[in-house]
Design a protein around this motif. Structure first.
Motif, PDB file in Angstrom:
ATOM      1  N   ILE A   1       0.851  -1.183   0.000  1.00  0.00           N
ATOM      2  CA  ILE A   1       0.000   0.000   0.000  1.00  0.00           C
ATOM      3  C   ILE A   1       0.893   1.241   0.000  1.00  0.00           C
ATOM      4  O   ILE A   1       1.839   1.316   0.765  1.00  0.00           O
ATOM      5  CB  ILE A   1      -0.889   0.041   1.255  1.00  0.00           C
ATOM      6  CG1 ILE A   1      -1.867  -1.120   1.267  1.00  0.00           C
ATOM      7  CG2 ILE A   1      -1.632   1.369   1.340  1.00  0.00           C
ATOM      8  CD1 ILE A   1      -2.970  -1.017   0.250  1.00  0.00           C
TER       9      ILE A   1
ATOM     10  N   ILE B   1       0.511   5.402   0.446  1.00  0.00           N
ATOM     11  CA  ILE B   1      -0.431   6.431   0.896  1.00  0.00           C
ATOM     12  C   ILE B   1       0.251   7.797   0.812  1.00  0.00           C
ATOM     13  O   ILE B   1       1.374   7.953   1.300  1.00  0.00           O
ATOM     14  CB  ILE B   1      -0.869   6.178   2.354  1.00  0.00           C
ATOM     15  CG1 ILE B   1      -1.394   4.743   2.512  1.00  0.00           C
ATOM     16  CG2 ILE B   1      -1.913   7.192   2.793  1.00  0.00           C
ATOM     17  CD1 ILE B   1      -1.550   4.313   3.929  1.00  0.00           C
TER      18      ILE B   1
ATOM     19  N   VAL C   1      -4.767   6.467  -1.901  1.00  0.00           N
ATOM     20  CA  VAL C   1      -4.249   5.145  -1.522  1.00  0.00           C
ATOM     21  C   VAL C   1      -4.009   4.357  -2.799  1.00  0.00           C
ATOM     22  O   VAL C   1      -4.879   4.275  -3.673  1.00  0.00           O
ATOM     23  CB  VAL C   1      -5.247   4.394  -0.619  1.00  0.00           C
ATOM     24  CG1 VAL C   1      -4.726   3.000  -0.301  1.00  0.00           C
ATOM     25  CG2 VAL C   1      -5.492   5.179   0.658  1.00  0.00           C
TER      26      VAL C   1
END
Length: 735
Positions: A659, A661, A673
């Motif tokens: 991930i 961000i 995101v």
């Protein structure tokens, strides 16, 4: 309101690529009964016990605190359920941790203190008769078998076994009043009751021996008809009974003083009949004589009438010194059981010497369990699209009625339903509440053996319902604005016509983006139906992965029931079975469709049950699947999935950097995101909850980029979840 800067910490830690040894997948399941479940009457005390169907009740002090606890033995799966009595609250607490201290028992079990040491011992079935385990507890619960292999009695000039079959529940009590326990059983060649007197006190002056002589082959001077439960008084056989027909087919005994005259009377249950017979003893301690009887016990209004084959026990439930009467069904045939209400409790408002029984409930303990009658088939699915998994439980059937045909053969009818338990908790703390006992009113179709699964087959944005059933087909119920309409009774056109009891599972097995069907059945194997991409399916393999869950020691059928869970690159396949064993298999995602390999130890699952049916989902967003397991006894059990350490590896080891961000920390209204596109398998959703479990945002994920609008979020902590992908919860913290 002016917003302060937000520090966004999205701990969306995704599953890593799984490292699997050649013969083991490093995950195990641990029993957990902490997840709350409620109905309209409040929270259930024992929701995840698995219920019981054909049970016997006994007393024993399991935790050695001076109070007898309740042991329930369910002959469907030879299951023991232990309920500890709490003196402070007066309540019973489900305590499975004591069960491993009990010996293995089969078919039936009762407890009685044969050696007068103050600790109840165990009498149970063994091939040819009765075996006994002495209670040897000192600092903890323990037992030792003291018969080799069964109790013997002296008759016909030889010591031989006291015959008690798997469908006989013997009478064990101090019948002659001398301080040791005697035994009553029906004779093998007739309908007469044998009296086996214990001579331990006479011989040794103590009750610690099991020294039996057959004193009479016609205790009480009565007989039971060879064709029914009719009682004949003053009827005893001739001395030579070798030519008598084989008449006796099963009975249950309860010996106690029913009328306060100091003599043992007999409450007698009989196979295929709902009402036991109370036989009153008006003889002496040395020689019993039954002079009258009744099938209306304990009274004319609330008399015992339980299909089929009632078995009775005396247990001091409320600890007032007067034993109460519990009635349950002893029948080993699942199609002759008045399920869902098989534990009748009569409280004793008299004394132990002169009982006065009054019916209190027909669901003692059962009314505090998830109880769907017989044959629980669970399914976990986010039906209300709120980001957590709801629970649906199909069943084999609820008993509609029992009765006799023109030939006086007992027959019972059953109808299947699906119960809907909404998850009213959060993605990390599930809590279930019963919404409907008959979801979509499926009982109107008169089906049996419903096994549900949801899948949006027509791509209209709502999930349709598919149900396996006793005929072996898969039923299709189209979702039309939350009204489910039966559209096809044979949705999979290649349904196997010679196989009954289908149990479907939906999963994209060949990685083409279209969910396929994997269907279990009575035969014990799996059938693979490939999705052709247009909502139609064809049979590819009716012996998928050569999986066969039959156990020849149980029966020739297997009743396979599959469930699949994906953690990134690995698929976990569990298959329930008639024997109760839950078989475990794994496959790397990109391997051949049928390349499943067995897992050593079946993920630690040792389930004493009958016809298990699994459902898998990550219910607490911990990155591991939870298991809800149905049993034929009509309930479900709950297991947490946890890492099993093995060579330093575990099944769902996590990695970072899946991930991205930014900005982070964030003072803007929008946070972006980025999710690894390989993680997603079609359209799904991202959910944002407040810490109380309230849904504050639902956002569709169609690509690897997700923009989250946080402009209206107040200061505090939020939880973000992506259901169905084994992810840890996201934490959104506003500073």
């Amino acid at each position: 309101m002016k917003k302060n800067a937000l520090l966004l910490i999205l701990v969306l830690t995704l599953p890593a690529k799984i490292i699997v040894s050649q013969n083991a997948l490093n995950i195990k399941f641990e029993y957990d009964d902490s997840t709350p479940v409620k109905t309209a009457d409040g929270f259930l005390k024992y929701p995840w016990t698995g219920n019981f169907l054909s049970a016997q009740f006994s007393e024993i002090d399991a935790n050695l605190d001076g109070y007898d606890d309740i042991v329930v033995f369910d002959r469907f799966g030879d299951r023991l359920l232990l309920f500890l009595y709490d003196d402070n609250s007066g309540e019973y607490i489900f305590s499975p941790q004591y069960v491993p201290s009990f010996p293995v028992v089969s078919q039936w079990m009762l407890t009685a203190d044969y050696d007068n040491d103050g600790q109840k011992d165990i009498f149970t079935y063994t091939i040819g008769g009765i075996k006994v385990f002495k209670n040897t507890s000192s600092s903890s619960l323990s037992f030792q078998q003291v018969t080799s292999p069964f109790i013997k009695s002296y008759y016909n000039n030889v010591y031989t076994n006291i015959l008690a079959t798997s469908v006989d529940y013997p009478g064990i009590a101090d019948i002659d009043g001398d301080g040791d326990l005697d035994i009553l059983v029906f004779g093998v060649l007739g309908s007469y009751v044998e009296f086996h007197r214990n001579y331990s006190m006479e011989t040794y002056g103590t009750a610690d021996s099991l020294l039996f002589y057959k004193e009479s082959e016609c205790w009480g001077f009565f007989s039971e008809s060879d064709e029914s439960n009719v009682i004949n008084l003053n009827d005893c056989p001739s001395k030579d009974v070798s030519n008598d027909p084989l008449r006796h087919t099963g009975s249950t005994f309860l010996l106690f003083d029913a009328d306060g005259d100091g003599l043992c009377d007999l409450l007698l249950g009989d196979v295929d009949y709902p009402a036991p017979c109370i036989l009153y003893n008006n003889g002496t301690l040395e020689e019993a004589r039954i002079d009258h009887y009744s099938f209306l016990y304990p009274d004319d209004y609330d008399n015992i009438y339980l299909f089929s084959f009632p078995v009775m026990s005396l247990i001091d439930v409320d600890k007032d010194g007067a034993r109460d009467l519990i009635v349950s069904t002893f029948d080993p045939a699942w199609d002759k059981v008045e399920n869902a209400k098989t534990s009748w409790l009569y409280m004793n408002y008299g004394s132990d010497e002169e009982p006065n029984f009054m019916l209190k409930t027909k669901q003692f303990l059962q009314d505090e369990m998830i109880n769907v009658g017989a044959g629980a088939n669970p399914c976990l699915f986010d039906y209300d699209s709120d980001g957590d998994y709801d629970l649906f439980i199909g069943n084999w059937g609820y008993c509609d009625e029992c009765g006799y045909d023109s030939n006086m053969i007992l027959k019972c009818s059953y109808t299947s339903q699906i119960s809907y338990w909404e998850n009213i908790g959060t993605p990390i703390e599930p809590q279930f509440e019963l919404v409907s006992a008959d979801f979509a009113a499926l009982s109107q179709y008169g089906l049996m053996g419903l096994s549900p699964v949801f899948f949006d087959v027509d791509a209209d944005g709502d999930a349709d319902l598919f149900c396996g059933n006793s005929t072996g087909t898969v039923l299709f119920f189209e979702n039309d604005n939350d009204t489910f309409l039966l559209k096809n009774v044979n949705f999979l056109e290649d349904d196997l016509s010679d196989v009954n009891y289908s149990a479907p599972c939906v999963f994209d097995l060949n990685n083409d983006g279209f969910p396929d069907f994997l269907v279990g059945n009575e035969r014990g194997v799996l059938s693979y139906y490939e999705n052709e991409g247009s909502g139609s399916f064809h049979l590819v393999d009716d012996f998928f992965a050569e999986i066969d869950v039959r156990d020849a020691e149980v029966s020739w059928t297997g009743f396979s029931s599959p469930a699949i869970y994906e953690s990134n690159d690995t698929l976990l396949l569990l298959v329930g079975s008639e024997s109760g064993r839950v078989f475990s298999f794994y496959r790397l995602k990109n391997d051949a469709v049928d390349a499943f390999l067995p897992i050593d130890g079946d993920c630690g699952l040792v389930e004493n049950a009958f016809r298990t049916s699994p459902a898998l989902a990550d219910l607490n967003a911990a990155g591991y699947p939870e298991l809800v397991l149905g049993t034929f006894s009509g309930g479900v059990t709950y297991y947490d999935g946890v890492a099993k350490q093995n060579d330093g590896l575990d099944i769902f080891t996590r990695i970072q950097n899946r991930i991205s961000i930014f900005p982070n920390p964030a003072s803007m209204d929008i946070v972006r995101v980025e999710i690894d596109v390989n993680f997603l398998h079609g359209v799904t959703s991202l959910y944002v909850f407040d810490v109380g479990g309230g849904l504050v945002r639902k956002q569709t994920i169609v690509d690897k980029i997700v923009d989250i609008d946080i402009s209206d979020l107040d200061k505090g902590v939020y939880i973000i979840s992506i259901p169905g992908y084994s992810v840890m919860p996201a934490k959104l913290i506003r500073l």
